[in-house]
Design a protein around this motif. Structure first.
Motif, mmCIF file in Angstrom:
data_model
loop_
_atom_site.group_PDB
_atom_site.id
_atom_site.type_symbol
_atom_site.label_atom_id
_atom_site.label_comp_id
_atom_site.label_asym_id
_atom_site.label_seq_id
_atom_site.Cartn_x
_atom_site.Cartn_y
_atom_site.Cartn_z
ATOM 1 N N GLU A 44 -28.344 0.940 22.974
ATOM 2 C CA GLU A 44 -29.062 1.822 23.895
ATOM 3 C C GLU A 44 -28.148 2.308 25.021
ATOM 4 N N LEU A 45 -27.355 1.416 25.585
ATOM 5 C CA LEU A 45 -26.443 1.791 26.668
ATOM 6 C C LEU A 45 -25.342 2.732 26.176
ATOM 7 N N LEU A 46 -24.842 2.481 24.963
ATOM 8 C CA LEU A 46 -23.815 3.360 24.397
ATOM 9 C C LEU A 46 -24.359 4.762 24.140
ATOM 10 N N MET A 47 -25.574 4.829 23.604
ATOM 11 C CA MET A 47 -26.177 6.138 23.359
ATOM 12 C C MET A 47 -26.480 6.858 24.667
ATOM 13 N N LYS A 48 -26.896 6.100 25.664
ATOM 14 C CA LYS A 48 -27.182 6.710 26.969
ATOM 15 C C LYS A 48 -25.920 7.278 27.595
ATOM 16 N N ALA A 49 -24.790 6.644 27.327
ATOM 17 C CA ALA A 49 -23.520 7.086 27.910
ATOM 18 C C ALA A 49 -22.893 8.247 27.141
ATOM 19 N N TYR A 50 -22.977 8.210 25.813
ATOM 20 C CA TYR A 50 -22.238 9.184 25.004
ATOM 21 C C TYR A 50 -23.122 10.163 24.225
ATOM 22 N N LEU A 51 -24.394 9.824 24.002
ATOM 23 C CA LEU A 51 -25.305 10.699 23.249
ATOM 24 C C LEU A 51 -26.614 10.816 24.015
ATOM 25 N N PHE A 52 -26.513 11.359 25.210
ATOM 26 C CA PHE A 52 -27.663 11.323 26.120
ATOM 27 C C PHE A 52 -28.848 12.133 25.597
ATOM 28 N N GLU A 53 -28.602 13.288 24.990
ATOM 29 C CA GLU A 53 -29.707 14.111 24.476
ATOM 30 C C GLU A 53 -30.464 13.376 23.372
ATOM 31 N N LEU A 54 -29.706 12.729 22.485
ATOM 32 C CA LEU A 54 -30.342 11.953 21.419
ATOM 33 C C LEU A 54 -31.086 10.762 22.007
ATOM 34 N N TYR A 55 -30.489 10.130 23.008
ATOM 35 C CA TYR A 55 -31.126 9.002 23.698
ATOM 36 C C TYR A 55 -32.479 9.418 24.262
ATOM 37 N N GLN A 56 -32.538 10.606 24.875
ATOM 38 C CA GLN A 56 -33.793 11.106 25.428
ATOM 39 C C GLN A 56 -34.794 11.446 24.330
ATOM 40 N N SER A 57 -34.304 11.978 23.212
ATOM 41 C CA SER A 57 -35.200 12.342 22.106
ATOM 42 C C SER A 57 -35.853 11.112 21.476
ATOM 43 N N LEU A 58 -35.089 10.040 21.344
ATOM 44 C CA LEU A 58 -35.624 8.822 20.727
ATOM 45 C C LEU A 58 -36.563 8.081 21.669
ATOM 46 N N GLY A 59 -36.299 8.196 22.958
ATOM 47 C CA GLY A 59 -37.191 7.626 23.965
ATOM 48 C C GLY A 59 -37.440 6.138 23.792
ATOM 49 N N ILE A 60 -38.710 5.751 23.930
ATOM 50 C CA ILE A 60 -39.084 4.337 23.902
ATOM 51 C C ILE A 60 -38.862 3.711 22.532
ATOM 52 N N PHE A 61 -38.815 4.540 21.476
ATOM 53 C CA PHE A 61 -38.661 3.994 20.128
ATOM 54 C C PHE A 61 -37.300 3.340 19.927
ATOM 55 N N LEU A 62 -36.317 3.719 20.734
ATOM 56 C CA LEU A 62 -35.015 3.065 20.664
ATOM 57 C C LEU A 62 -35.117 1.626 21.124
ATOM 58 N N SER A 63 -35.821 1.400 22.221
ATOM 59 C CA SER A 63 -36.020 0.029 22.722
ATOM 60 C C SER A 63 -36.884 -0.792 21.772
ATOM 61 N N LEU A 64 -37.803 -0.124 21.088
ATOM 62 C CA LEU A 64 -38.712 -0.834 20.185
ATOM 63 C C LEU A 64 -38.036 -1.313 18.904
ATOM 64 N N ILE A 65 -36.753 -0.989 18.726
ATOM 65 C CA ILE A 65 -36.010 -1.544 17.589
ATOM 66 C C ILE A 65 -36.035 -3.075 17.650
ATOM 67 N N VAL A 66 -36.141 -3.613 18.863
ATOM 68 C CA VAL A 66 -36.177 -5.071 19.049
ATOM 69 C C VAL A 66 -37.275 -5.706 18.201
ATOM 70 N N VAL A 67 -38.428 -5.058 18.136
ATOM 71 C CA VAL A 67 -39.553 -5.641 17.391
ATOM 72 C C VAL A 67 -39.796 -4.908 16.065
ATOM 73 N N ASN A 68 -38.791 -4.193 15.586
ATOM 74 C CA ASN A 68 -38.916 -3.523 14.302
ATOM 75 C C ASN A 68 -39.060 -4.561 13.190
ATOM 76 N N CYS A 69 -40.090 -4.410 12.375
ATOM 77 C CA CYS A 69 -40.383 -5.387 11.313
ATOM 78 C C CYS A 69 -39.227 -5.549 10.336
ATOM 79 N N ILE A 70 -38.505 -4.465 10.081
ATOM 80 C CA ILE A 70 -37.408 -4.509 9.115
ATOM 81 C C ILE A 70 -36.329 -5.470 9.572
ATOM 82 N N ILE A 71 -35.935 -5.366 10.837
ATOM 83 C CA ILE A 71 -34.837 -6.173 11.356
ATOM 84 C C ILE A 71 -35.218 -7.640 11.406
#
Length: 220
Positions: free
Chosen positions: A86-113
């Protein structure tokens, strides 16, 4: 194809046991982020990186983590890698970071992982666990991209933001809406199941053909 070999694991993760199209896991980002192909690629690759890293570390620590707190430990490990991504995307891919929004943080509880950590990484060696994470991540990315291509092309008339209608057809806006996500996913899953069933029927027919001479000999 050697069982548990690299190609076997890749085929298993991407096709035979695709986390989205076969196991029906990770539905939240699949339905929410597939209006654009760029979002699908970004989320898929982010989840893949987390899967590889978390599987590797959990496998290395599998004999150290007490069974009683293994789920909590897995979540802590996964959250650490998610924060880094999340921090890397915020630093280098900010537009994508904004597009993914809260779903990026929700990877933590992603059932697949969490499922791969519990079902595979906690029971196998580091290298196979990393390959398993790669295969599952690519399977997740593959499913997201298929969904996104269909929804972006039919719902918005674009691909990666570029207009491809050329005035020939009018986009069906409903496909880009939440209801369209469910319809698209259902249709794709139906096609995948049809292909899998045909493949299974073909293998069953080949086994019967091979066994027929032996059966005839037994009858004689």
């Amino acid at each position: 194809m050697k069982k548990n070999g690299f190609l076997f694991q890749m085929k298993k993760g991407i096709l035979d046991e695709n986390p989205v199209l076969v196991q029906l896991l990770g539905m939240c980002p699949t339905l929410a982020l597939t209006t654009q192909v760029s979002n699908a690629i970004g989320m898929g690759l982010a989840a893949t990186v987390v899967l590889i890293c978390s599987n590797l570390l959990i496998s290395l620590l599998r004999h150290i983590i007490p069974k009683q707190v293994r789920i909590a430990a897995f979540i802590v490990i996964i959250s650490g890698f998610v924060t880094a991504v999340e921090l890397l995307m915020k630093a280098y891919l900010f537009e994508l970071y904004q597009s993914l929004g809260i779903f990026l943080s929700l990877i933590v509880v992603n059932c697949i992982i969490l499922a791969r950590a519990e079902a595979y990484a906690s029971k196998n060696k580091p290298l196979p666990s990393a390959v398993d994470g790669l295969a599952s991540g690519l399977g997740f990315t593959f499913a997201l991209i298929i969904m996104a291509v269909v929804r972006e092309v039919l719902g918005s008339g674009t691909i990666l933001g570029y207009d491809i209608t050329f005035g020939v057809f009018e986009p069906a806006m409903m496909i880009a809406q939440p209801a369209g996500a469910f319809i698209t996913l259902g249709m794709i899953i139906a096609v995948v199941q049809k292909i899998k069933n045909r493949s299974s029927d073909k293998e069953r027919h080949e086994r019967l053909v091979k066994a027929e001479p032996k059966r005839r000999e037994e009858v004689k």
